[in-house]
Design a protein around this motif. Sequence first.
Motif, PDB file in Angstrom:
ATOM      1  N   ARG A 181       0.922  -1.226  -0.085  1.00  0.00           N
ATOM      2  CA  ARG A 181      -0.051   0.058   0.011  1.00  0.00           C
ATOM      3  C   ARG A 181       0.783   1.156   0.024  1.00  0.00           C
ATOM      4  O   ARG A 181       0.630   2.228  -0.910  1.00  0.00           O
ATOM      5  CB  ARG A 181      -0.783   0.041   1.183  1.00  0.00           C
ATOM      6  N   SER A 182       1.899   1.187   0.621  1.00  0.00           N
ATOM      7  CA  SER A 182       3.008   2.271   0.649  1.00  0.00           C
ATOM      8  C   SER A 182       3.351   2.726  -0.487  1.00  0.00           C
ATOM      9  O   SER A 182       3.414   3.859  -1.080  1.00  0.00           O
ATOM     10  CB  SER A 182       3.711   2.076   1.699  1.00  0.00           C
ATOM     11  N   GLU A 184       2.649   1.807  -3.686  1.00  0.00           N
ATOM     12  CA  GLU A 184       1.397   2.210  -4.441  1.00  0.00           C
ATOM     13  C   GLU A 184       1.024   3.349  -4.452  1.00  0.00           C
ATOM     14  O   GLU A 184       0.701   4.215  -5.365  1.00  0.00           O
ATOM     15  CB  GLU A 184       0.063   0.987  -4.516  1.00  0.00           C
ATOM     16  N   ASP A 185       0.843   3.802  -3.026  1.00  0.00           N
ATOM     17  CA  ASP A 185       0.520   5.283  -2.805  1.00  0.00           C
ATOM     18  C   ASP A 185       1.512   6.215  -3.105  1.00  0.00           C
ATOM     19  O   ASP A 185       1.102   7.305  -3.957  1.00  0.00           O
ATOM     20  CB  ASP A 185      -0.022   5.383  -1.236  1.00  0.00           C
ATOM     21  N   GLN A 186       2.745   6.266  -2.942  1.00  0.00           N
ATOM     22  CA  GLN A 186       3.839   6.841  -3.212  1.00  0.00           C
ATOM     23  C   GLN A 186       4.196   7.067  -4.690  1.00  0.00           C
ATOM     24  O   GLN A 186       4.472   8.170  -5.401  1.00  0.00           O
ATOM     25  CB  GLN A 186       5.076   6.427  -2.650  1.00  0.00           C
ATOM     26  N   GLY A 215       2.136   6.029  -7.622  1.00  0.00           N
ATOM     27  CA  GLY A 215       0.892   5.607  -8.157  1.00  0.00           C
ATOM     28  C   GLY A 215       1.186   5.505  -9.733  1.00  0.00           C
ATOM     29  O   GLY A 215       0.552   4.573 -10.530  1.00  0.00           O
ATOM     30  N   ARG A 267       2.392   1.593 -12.930  1.00  0.00           N
ATOM     31  CA  ARG A 267       2.346   1.880 -11.658  1.00  0.00           C
ATOM     32  C   ARG A 267       3.381   0.865 -10.993  1.00  0.00           C
ATOM     33  O   ARG A 267       3.460  -0.336 -11.384  1.00  0.00           O
ATOM     34  CB  ARG A 267       0.984   1.840 -11.288  1.00  0.00           C
ATOM     35  N   THR A 302       4.311  -1.759  -7.943  1.00  0.00           N
ATOM     36  CA  THR A 302       3.368  -2.279  -7.002  1.00  0.00           C
ATOM     37  C   THR A 302       4.634  -3.514  -6.654  1.00  0.00           C
ATOM     38  O   THR A 302       5.717  -3.449  -6.865  1.00  0.00           O
ATOM     39  CB  THR A 302       2.307  -3.195  -7.643  1.00  0.00           C
TER      40      THR A 302
END
Length: 518
Positions: A26-27, A29-31, A33, A90, A92
Motif C-alpha cells: 500500500r505504501s 502504490e500510494d507513493q 501511483g 504503476r 507494486t
Amino acid sequence: MDLLEDAPGSNAHEFTVSELSGAVKRSLEDQFGRVRVRGEVGRVSRPSSGHLYFDLKDDRAVLAAVTWKGQAARLAQRPEEGMEVIATGRMTTFPGQSKYQLIVDQIEPAGAGALMAMLDRRRKALAAEGLFDEARKRPLPFLPRVIGVVTSPSGAVIRDILHRLRDRFPTRVVIWPVAVQGEGCAPQVSAAIRGFNALPAGGAIPRPDLIIVARGGGSLEDLWGFNEESVVRAAADSAIPLISAVGHETDTTLIDFASDRRAPTPTAAAEIAVPVRADLAARLAEAGARMTRASALRIDGPRQRLRDLGRGLGRPAALTEGARQRLDLWGARLEPALRGLVRLSRQRLASRPMPAATLRQFTAAKRMGLGRVETRFDLARARRLERPRDRLKQLQERLDSSIRRAGATARRALAQQDQRLADLTRRMEAALLRGQRQRRDTLDRLDRMRQTLGYTETLKRGFAVVHGPDGLVTSAERAGVTPQFQIEFADGRIEARPATAPDKPRRRGPPPEQQSLL
C-alpha cells in the motif's frame, strides 16, 4: 526463578508476514501511483500465458517489469533486448517473492541502448583492423580426428554436441572446461583457445584439428563475455579452424564474426564439424561400383576392338595370295613376250644396214678366218636382252621380303594385344576376387549378428519357449488353462501338460420356481 516473569515487556506491534507485505504494497502504490521510467530493456520473456516479462536497467540497477496479456496486445512497441525505452505504469510489489515491480501499460522507444551502442562501436573498431575479413577465415577439415570443445562441462550443451557427434561420426573429443558467463568467462575462453593452439602435435594431449566454442542461449548480459575484445582476438589469431556456436539462432556475438564458421546452435556445430558416416559409406560403395563398371568397360572395349580388328585383318597369307597369283600370271606371259621381243629385235638388226666401220671389222675378221664372229655377236646381244629376267627375279625377292616383314609386324602387334588382354584379364579376376571376399565377410558378419539376436542362442543359455495350440504361452495363468503344450529347448521340443487340469465349468440349471405364499 522464572526468566519470563523478569523479562521487560514490549509495546511494539507484532506484524504477520502478510500484514507487513500488505503494508509495504500500500505504501509503494500510494507513493508511486503513476511513474515514467527510462532504461534499457534487458531479458525479455514471453510465456505461453500471453503475459510479457522484461527488465529495465541502467549501469547501476535493474527493475523488473511486467505487462499483462490484455495490455501487451495493445502495446504500440514491443520491447526487445537492447532497446532504450520509456515505460509508463504503476509500481507494486509481488509478496510471493518479496520483490517490487513495474506494471507497464505503455512503452515508447528512447534509443538503441547503451550496451548495444557500445557493442556496435567495438564491432566497427575490430572490423577496421581486419579481424572479420573473409580472407582470414580458414576452411574446416573434412573429417577431423580430434575436436576441441570450449564450454561448460556441466551444461546441456556438451551433452548435445557429444550425442550429435556419436550419431553422425564418432570422433575423439577434448573438452576445455570454462565459465560461459560472468566475470571469468572472457579470460577463460580466450585462454582455452590459445591453449588448444599451444598444444604440440603428437604430445600426451592430442592437438585438435577443429575447435568449437559453444554456449546455450541467454540474455545480452549472459553472452557479454563472448563480446570481449580478448575473446575476439584469440579467435582471430587461432591457427586451428574454429566454429562459433554461442547462443541460439537469433543471438549474435562478436566471436561469430571472428570465427571461421558460425553455427546457429551447438547441435548444428556438431553437424557442421563431421559428416554422416552412413552417407560416406554409401558414397564409397557407389564409387566402388562405378569403378568396377568402369574397369569392366575399360577391358571389354579394347577386347571388342581387338576382335573387330582381327576379323578385318584376316590371315597374313591371304594378304599376299592375290599378288602371288598376279605374279604367276604375268610371269607366264612375260617369257613368251621376251622371246618375241628378242626375235623382233633380231629381225630389226638384220634388216638394218651395218655401219662402214663395223663392216670393215667384220670383213677383216672373215679374212682372218673368224667365220663365227656374227654368231658370237648375236649371242652377246641376246645375253644383253635376257637381263630383264634377272630384274624380274630381283623384284620377286623384294616382294617376298616385304611379305615376310608385313607378317612379322602383324604377329608382333597380335602378340602385344594378347599380352595386354591377358594383363587386363588378370586384373579383373583379382578385383572380382576382392569383391567376393568383401561380400563374404559382410555376409559372415550379418550371419553372426543373426545368430546373436536370434532366440536360439538364448535357448542354449538355459531358457525355454512354451508353444500352445494358439501360439506362445507367456504367463502361468494361460498355462494353467491350456490342456496341452510344447516346451522348446535348445536341442528339441517335448510335450507337457499342466500340473493340475483346469476345473470344468459347472453347468447351471434353471433357477427354482418361486412358490406361492398364499
